[in-house]
Design a protein around this motif. Structure first.
Motif, PDB file in Angstrom:
ATOM      1  N   ILE A  83      93.633  60.728  76.753  1.00  0.00           N
ATOM      2  CA  ILE A  83      93.102  59.983  75.609  1.00  0.00           C
ATOM      3  C   ILE A  83      91.576  59.869  75.635  1.00  0.00           C
ATOM      4  CG2 ILE A  83      95.167  58.626  75.066  1.00  0.00           C
ATOM      5  CD1 ILE A  83      93.980  56.340  76.777  1.00  0.00           C
ATOM      6  N   ASP A  84      90.961  59.993  76.808  1.00  0.00           N
ATOM      7  CA  ASP A  84      89.512  59.798  76.940  1.00  0.00           C
ATOM      8  C   ASP A  84      88.830  61.167  77.033  1.00  0.00           C
ATOM      9  OD1 ASP A  84      86.966  58.929  77.360  1.00  0.00           O
ATOM     10  OD2 ASP A  84      87.339  58.001  79.305  1.00  0.00           O
ATOM     11  N   TYR A  85      88.020  61.482  76.030  1.00  0.00           N
ATOM     12  CA  TYR A  85      87.320  62.769  75.983  1.00  0.00           C
ATOM     13  C   TYR A  85      85.816  62.512  76.025  1.00  0.00           C
ATOM     14  CZ  TYR A  85      91.844  64.515  74.426  1.00  0.00           C
ATOM     15  OH  TYR A  85      93.189  64.825  74.345  1.00  0.00           O
ATOM     16  N   LYS A  86      85.153  62.979  77.081  1.00  0.00           N
ATOM     17  CA  LYS A  86      83.702  62.861  77.147  1.00  0.00           C
ATOM     18  C   LYS A  86      83.114  63.728  76.032  1.00  0.00           C
ATOM     19  CE  LYS A  86      84.536  60.295  80.529  1.00  0.00           C
ATOM     20  NZ  LYS A  86      84.711  58.867  80.195  1.00  0.00           N
ATOM     21  N   LEU A  87      82.142  63.189  75.331  1.00  0.00           N
ATOM     22  CA  LEU A  87      81.671  63.856  74.127  1.00  0.00           C
ATOM     23  C   LEU A  87      80.170  63.658  73.968  1.00  0.00           C
ATOM     24  CD1 LEU A  87      82.569  65.315  71.475  1.00  0.00           C
ATOM     25  CD2 LEU A  87      82.775  63.042  70.449  1.00  0.00           C
ATOM     26  N   GLN A  88      79.489  64.749  73.687  1.00  0.00           N
ATOM     27  CA  GLN A  88      78.066  64.680  73.385  1.00  0.00           C
ATOM     28  C   GLN A  88      77.907  64.117  71.966  1.00  0.00           C
ATOM     29  OE1 GLN A  88      76.093  68.500  72.995  1.00  0.00           O
ATOM     30  NE2 GLN A  88      74.203  67.706  73.877  1.00  0.00           N
ATOM     31  N   ASP A 221      84.021  77.517  59.852  1.00  0.00           N
ATOM     32  CA  ASP A 221      82.717  78.136  60.101  1.00  0.00           C
ATOM     33  C   ASP A 221      81.760  77.246  60.879  1.00  0.00           C
ATOM     34  OD1 ASP A 221      83.588  80.305  58.622  1.00  0.00           O
ATOM     35  OD2 ASP A 221      82.745  79.559  56.741  1.00  0.00           O
ATOM     36  N   LEU A 222      82.113  75.983  61.071  1.00  0.00           N
ATOM     37  CA  LEU A 222      81.158  75.034  61.645  1.00  0.00           C
ATOM     38  C   LEU A 222      80.960  75.236  63.154  1.00  0.00           C
ATOM     39  CD1 LEU A 222      79.269  72.700  61.142  1.00  0.00           C
ATOM     40  CD2 LEU A 222      81.212  71.129  61.298  1.00  0.00           C
ATOM     41  N   LYS A 223      82.045  75.288  63.884  1.00  0.00           N
ATOM     42  CA  LYS A 223      82.008  75.604  65.321  1.00  0.00           C
ATOM     43  C   LYS A 223      81.069  74.691  66.113  1.00  0.00           C
ATOM     44  CE  LYS A 223      84.712  79.134  64.606  1.00  0.00           C
ATOM     45  NZ  LYS A 223      86.167  78.965  64.813  1.00  0.00           N
ATOM     46  N   ILE A 224      81.297  73.373  66.050  1.00  0.00           N
ATOM     47  CA  ILE A 224      80.543  72.460  66.915  1.00  0.00           C
ATOM     48  C   ILE A 224      81.519  71.691  67.803  1.00  0.00           C
ATOM     49  CG2 ILE A 224      78.601  72.226  65.312  1.00  0.00           C
ATOM     50  CD1 ILE A 224      79.680  69.476  64.528  1.00  0.00           C
ATOM     51  N   ASP A 225      81.094  71.434  69.035  1.00  0.00           N
ATOM     52  CA  ASP A 225      81.924  70.680  69.977  1.00  0.00           C
ATOM     53  C   ASP A 225      81.254  69.370  70.366  1.00  0.00           C
ATOM     54  OD1 ASP A 225      79.862  71.651  71.498  1.00  0.00           O
ATOM     55  OD2 ASP A 225      81.126  72.694  72.974  1.00  0.00           O
ATOM     56  N   TYR A 226      80.356  68.900  69.511  1.00  0.00           N
ATOM     57  CA  TYR A 226      79.665  67.634  69.720  1.00  0.00           C
ATOM     58  C   TYR A 226      79.764  66.821  68.435  1.00  0.00           C
ATOM     59  CZ  TYR A 226      76.257  70.786  67.604  1.00  0.00           C
ATOM     60  OH  TYR A 226      75.656  71.717  66.795  1.00  0.00           O
ATOM     61  N   ILE A 234      80.403  62.906  62.067  1.00  0.00           N
ATOM     62  CA  ILE A 234      81.367  63.997  62.093  1.00  0.00           C
ATOM     63  C   ILE A 234      81.726  64.242  63.557  1.00  0.00           C
ATOM     64  CG2 ILE A 234      79.514  65.739  61.929  1.00  0.00           C
ATOM     65  CD1 ILE A 234      81.658  67.548  60.533  1.00  0.00           C
ATOM     66  N   ILE A 235      83.025  64.224  63.842  1.00  0.00           N
ATOM     67  CA  ILE A 235      83.510  64.224  65.217  1.00  0.00           C
ATOM     68  C   ILE A 235      84.506  65.364  65.415  1.00  0.00           C
ATOM     69  CG2 ILE A 235      84.665  62.851  67.003  1.00  0.00           C
ATOM     70  CD1 ILE A 235      83.942  60.378  65.170  1.00  0.00           C
ATOM     71  N   PRO A 236      84.297  66.247  66.385  1.00  0.00           N
ATOM     72  CA  PRO A 236      85.225  67.367  66.587  1.00  0.00           C
ATOM     73  C   PRO A 236      86.555  66.918  67.176  1.00  0.00           C
ATOM     74  CG  PRO A 236      83.588  67.340  68.334  1.00  0.00           C
ATOM     75  CD  PRO A 236      83.190  66.266  67.354  1.00  0.00           C
ATOM     76  N   LEU A 237      87.641  67.484  66.648  1.00  0.00           N
ATOM     77  CA  LEU A 237      88.985  67.184  67.142  1.00  0.00           C
ATOM     78  C   LEU A 237      89.640  68.405  67.786  1.00  0.00           C
ATOM     79  CD1 LEU A 237      90.334  65.202  64.045  1.00  0.00           C
ATOM     80  CD2 LEU A 237      89.398  64.249  66.166  1.00  0.00           C
ATOM     81  N   GLY A 238      89.014  69.575  67.668  1.00  0.00           N
ATOM     82  CA  GLY A 238      89.615  70.819  68.134  1.00  0.00           C
ATOM     83  C   GLY A 238      90.282  71.556  66.996  1.00  0.00           C
ATOM     84  N   THR A 243      86.811  64.728  62.281  1.00  0.00           N
ATOM     85  CA  THR A 243      86.879  63.432  61.611  1.00  0.00           C
ATOM     86  C   THR A 243      85.536  63.148  60.958  1.00  0.00           C
ATOM     87  OG1 THR A 243      88.510  62.500  63.139  1.00  0.00           O
ATOM     88  CG2 THR A 243      87.123  60.942  61.959  1.00  0.00           C
ATOM     89  N   VAL A 244      85.574  62.654  59.725  1.00  0.00           N
ATOM     90  CA  VAL A 244      84.360  62.254  59.016  1.00  0.00           C
ATOM     91  C   VAL A 244      84.524  60.804  58.577  1.00  0.00           C
ATOM     92  CG1 VAL A 244      82.873  62.667  57.024  1.00  0.00           C
ATOM     93  CG2 VAL A 244      83.968  64.606  58.176  1.00  0.00           C
ATOM     94  N   GLY A 245      83.573  59.975  58.947  1.00  0.00           N
ATOM     95  CA  GLY A 245      83.691  58.567  58.577  1.00  0.00           C
ATOM     96  C   GLY A 245      82.364  57.838  58.749  1.00  0.00           C
ATOM     97  N   SER A 246      82.271  56.667  58.279  1.00  0.00           N
ATOM     98  CA  SER A 246      83.311  55.947  57.575  1.00  0.00           C
ATOM     99  C   SER A 246      82.650  55.165  56.459  1.00  0.00           C
ATOM    100  CB  SER A 246      84.019  55.008  58.552  1.00  0.00           C
ATOM    101  OG  SER A 246      84.943  54.169  57.927  1.00  0.00           O
ATOM    102  N   THR A 247      83.445  54.712  55.507  1.00  0.00           N
ATOM    103  CA  THR A 247      82.910  53.881  54.426  1.00  0.00           C
ATOM    104  C   THR A 247      82.987  52.403  54.815  1.00  0.00           C
ATOM    105  OG1 THR A 247      85.061  53.700  53.351  1.00  0.00           O
ATOM    106  CG2 THR A 247      83.644  55.545  52.687  1.00  0.00           C
TER     107      THR A 247
END
Length: 347
Positions: A83-88, A221-226, A234-238, A243-247
């Motif tokens: 559940i815990d993913y280190k993320l840049q 086409d985006l190909k980002i892992d950060y 904007i958050i990569p999920l694989g 995920t894009v948020g939030s209002t």
């Protein structure tokens, strides 16, 4: 009649963190949850020690991370899940002035460990960032949906979960214990998120609901892992999903996604993402927020065995384990709550 130490109402991030305190201290409990509150499930799950809008430190960020990260690691081990993913996390600068504010913030001792001094430029031609990025250190993403799904299964296997609506009218309160149908407990913790507004015992706590809408998009086409924080996250999920948020909507108190929310997120995203995107999911939930951005924790003024644990807002991943530990120590060891989180501060 079954006897337990605690009844917990709700099964979001706050409740799970408190359950872990109970398990660590050999306390028995039963959790009630009717799936009516969605804020933890649809949360983006980012944890970072910096408020990226103003480049300021999150309240007690160091203390929160020191409690939260080992707790999530223990859950991963106990439930055999990831559940815990280190993320840049990169903060996109909108101007030279924002660059300067970032480097000025680094001079603060509380922020220096969390802000990289390196200005990052030209990472990806699909991301428009003429002024570059700053990197947040010691950050990551918690998969809250997976956590809650498997934690409920874990509770179910241990006969500790009741997936039914809690009926407040059936609660009998005595000086030494509380009774609910065929359950007898020493204490009850209400951790229902915005659902607390229906709770006759804590409905008057100063909780404001802010509706948040979140998209899941496909962008091959985006190909980002950060993760990128700009006008939206904007958050990569694989698998090319993000995920894009939030209002933030202070008036609408429903969990229904809106076309206006979707268009707001997409229009902001397109100011810096320069490739086609497709919306594959759209969710909404009411965040339990408080005007001073601190949790609402404490004991009922008249009933000494009724407690509330609420108001985690947008930072539940980081703050829930820290506050759960404080609440447990308050109940079991009579260690005073921080005045900043105690519901008494509004009296």
């Amino acid at each position: 009649m079954k006897e337990v130490d605690y009844i917990i109402v709700g099964c979001g991030l706050a409740s799970i963190a408190f359950c872990e305190q109970l398990r660590a201290n050999n306390k028995s409990f039963v959790v009630f949850d009717d799936n009516s509150q969605k804020s933890s499930v649809v949360a983006a799950g980012l944890y970072n020690p910096v408020i990226l809008k103003r480049f300021s430190e999150v309240w007690k960020a160091k203390e929160q991370l020191e409690v939260a990260l080992p707790l999530y690691a223990q859950i991963e081990k106990d439930l055999n899940i990831k559940i815990d993913y280190k993320l840049q996390i990169l903060r996109r600068f909108a101007s030279i002035e924002e660059q300067n504010l970032w480097f000025n913030a680094m001079d603060k001792p509380s922020l220096e460990p969390y802000l990289s001094s390196k200005l990052i430029k030209e990472l990806n031609d699909k991301v428009d960032a003429p002024f570059g990025f700053g990197e947040v250190l010691h950050a990551g993403r918690l998969d809250t949906e997976t956590l809650i799904h498997y934690y409920k299964k874990f509770l179910e296997q241990n006969h500790s979960l009741k997936e039914v609506e809690f009926n407040y009218d059936l609660l009998q309160i005595n000086t030494e214990y509380i009774q609910y149908v065929k359950l007898k407990a020493k204490q009850i913790i209400f951790s229902e998120g915005f659902g607390v507004k229906k709770n006759p015992y804590f409905k008057d706590i100063p909780l404001n609901g802010t509706k948040g809408e979140v998209l899941t998009i496909s962008a091959p086409d985006l190909k980002i892992d950060y993760a990128i924080k700009s006008s939206v996250f904007i958050i990569p999920l694989g698998n090319d999903l993000y995920t894009v948020g939030s209002t933030y909507n202070w008036n609408d108190k429903t969990n229904t996604p809106t076309e206006a929310g979707k268009e707001e997120l997409l229009s902001k995203l397109k100011t810096f993402i320069k490739c086609p995107v497709e919306v594959v999911n759209h969710t909404a939930a009411i965040r339990p927020t408080v005007k001073d951005r601190r949790p609402l924790v404490g004991r009922h003024p008249k009933h000494s065995n009724l407690y509330v644990f609420n108001g985690l807002g947008t930072r539940g991943v980081m703050i829930a384990p820290y506050v759960a530990k404080k609440l447990f120590q308050y109940i079991e060891n009579d260690i005073e709550l921080d005045s900043e989180i105690d519901i008494e501060r509004f009296n």
